[in-house]
Design an enzyme around this catalytic site. Structure first.
Site, PDB file in Angstrom:
ATOM      1  N   PRO A   2     -91.962  98.588  12.908  1.00 10.17           N
ATOM      2  CA  PRO A   2     -91.424  99.342  14.042  1.00 10.17           C
ATOM      3  C   PRO A   2     -89.898  99.239  14.110  1.00 10.17           C
ATOM      4  CG  PRO A   2     -93.318  98.037  14.707  1.00 10.17           C
ATOM      5  CD  PRO A   2     -92.964  97.600  13.316  1.00 10.17           C
ATOM      6  N   GLU A   3     -89.247 100.381  14.180  1.00  2.00           N
ATOM      7  CA  GLU A   3     -87.794 100.415  14.310  1.00  2.00           C
ATOM      8  C   GLU A   3     -87.439 100.784  15.745  1.00  2.00           C
ATOM      9  OE1 GLU A   3     -85.883 102.538  11.142  1.00  2.00           O
ATOM     10  OE2 GLU A   3     -87.111 101.588   9.601  1.00  2.00           O
ATOM     11  N   HIS A  91    -107.169  90.359  15.085  1.00  2.00           N
ATOM     12  CA  HIS A  91    -105.703  90.265  15.125  1.00  2.00           C
ATOM     13  C   HIS A  91    -105.132  90.442  16.533  1.00  2.00           C
ATOM     14  CE1 HIS A  91    -105.570  90.048  10.810  1.00  2.00           C
ATOM     15  NE2 HIS A  91    -106.194  91.202  10.680  1.00  2.00           N
ATOM     16  N   ARG A 111     -99.994  90.799  10.708  1.00  2.00           N
ATOM     17  CA  ARG A 111     -99.198  89.942   9.809  1.00  2.00           C
ATOM     18  C   ARG A 111     -98.573  88.739  10.523  1.00  2.00           C
ATOM     19  NH1 ARG A 111     -95.998  94.416   6.059  1.00  2.00           N
ATOM     20  NH2 ARG A 111     -97.762  95.823   5.769  1.00  2.00           N
TER      21      ARG A 111
END
Length: 272
Positions: A2-3, A91, A111
């Site tokens: 995500p930016e 997750h 992650r």
């Protein structure tokens, strides 16, 4: 990853649903993200009212009278709402509860490169934020600032503009796109670019980021906005992810190289 537009989209998606709501509980199933979640998060957030939700760079701040919960989405993190008593998936690491009848704000991160930190007082004093450069969509990021920063710098302009100490939030996708729109080759030394060309570059950075925010960011793999919807800016990408495809301007096949372990795609004819 995500930016800035994706983080802004997430912030805009969750804010209306948690502003002025009181946090009833924090449920932490996995305390070890990129760094351990501080004990203050579970000790001080319950019974606090959310006063504001803001963004600085790629960090989201959930502000209360006791302090600020700082959230970073990392490589694959996302925030979304679920109904109470919705069983977590593997997750789904953190739930923020707002009472028995209210939707739960859930943080998922396959992650585990994201982070949840805590800061009392001014949240931008936190060590993760206190070195950050100006926001790209503010007046503080302008051609005079960028020209002064680039003088004498031999680093390639793409890697230079992605340095969060120079300016926040210009990640790999949007650096590729803005450089193409400005006609600047990503390998050119930052210090060798004229002020006139940097003025165009600043304009294109602002333009591409604003357009991406308007369309909800860029969904490539994992990103889903805070409203549960994917971003649609991927449809507008001119170079990123289009290696060997024809340039949308001159039809020359786009070239792909690696810079700092990141993919760079550009047009050898349009970018000089």
């Amino acid at each position: 990853m995500p930016e800035l537009p994706e983080v802004e989209t997430t912030k805009n998606g969750i804010a209306p649903h948690i502003l002025n709501k009181t946090i009833s509980a924090i449920e932490i199933r996995q305390p070890q993200l990129r760094w351990p979640i501080p004990a203050e998060v579970s000790e001080k957030l319950p019974n606090q009212t959310v006063r504001d939700v803001t963004r600085r760079g790629k960090y989201i701040g959930v502000h209360t009278d006791a302090g600020t919960l700082i959230i970073h989405l990392g490589m694959s993190g996302s925030l979304y709402f679920v109904e109470p008593n919705t069983p977590p998936l593997f997750h789904d690491h953190v739930d923020i509860h707002f009472g028995a009848q209210s939707p739960v704000l859930r943080y998922t991160d396959p992650r585990r490169f994201g982070a949840m930190m805590w800061q009392e007082g001014n949240w931008t004093d936190h060590e993760l934020l206190n070195h950050l450069g100006p926001e790209p969509l503010t007046q503080a990021f302008n051609v005079d600032y960028l020209y002064a920063k680039t003088r004498g710098r031999k680093q390639a302009i793409k890697q230079f503009i992605m340095d969060s100490k120079v300016v926040v939030g210009v990640g790999n996708i949007y650096a590729n796109e803005a450089l193409f729109m400005a006609g600047i080759r990503p390998t050119r030394a930052a210090g060798n670019i004229s002020k006139a060309r940097l003025a165009v570059f600043v304009e294109k950075i602002k333009l591409v980021l604003a357009a991406a925010i308007e369309q909800g960011g860029t969904t490539l793999r994992d990103f889903i906005g805070g409203d549960g919807k994917p971003g649609y800016f991927k449809q507008e990408l001119k170079v990123y992810g289009r290696a060997e495809q024809p340039c949308r301007v001159c039809q020359t096949p786009l070239k792909e190289i690696r810079q700092g372990q990141r993919s760079t795609v550009y047009c050898v004819q349009c970018q000089k």
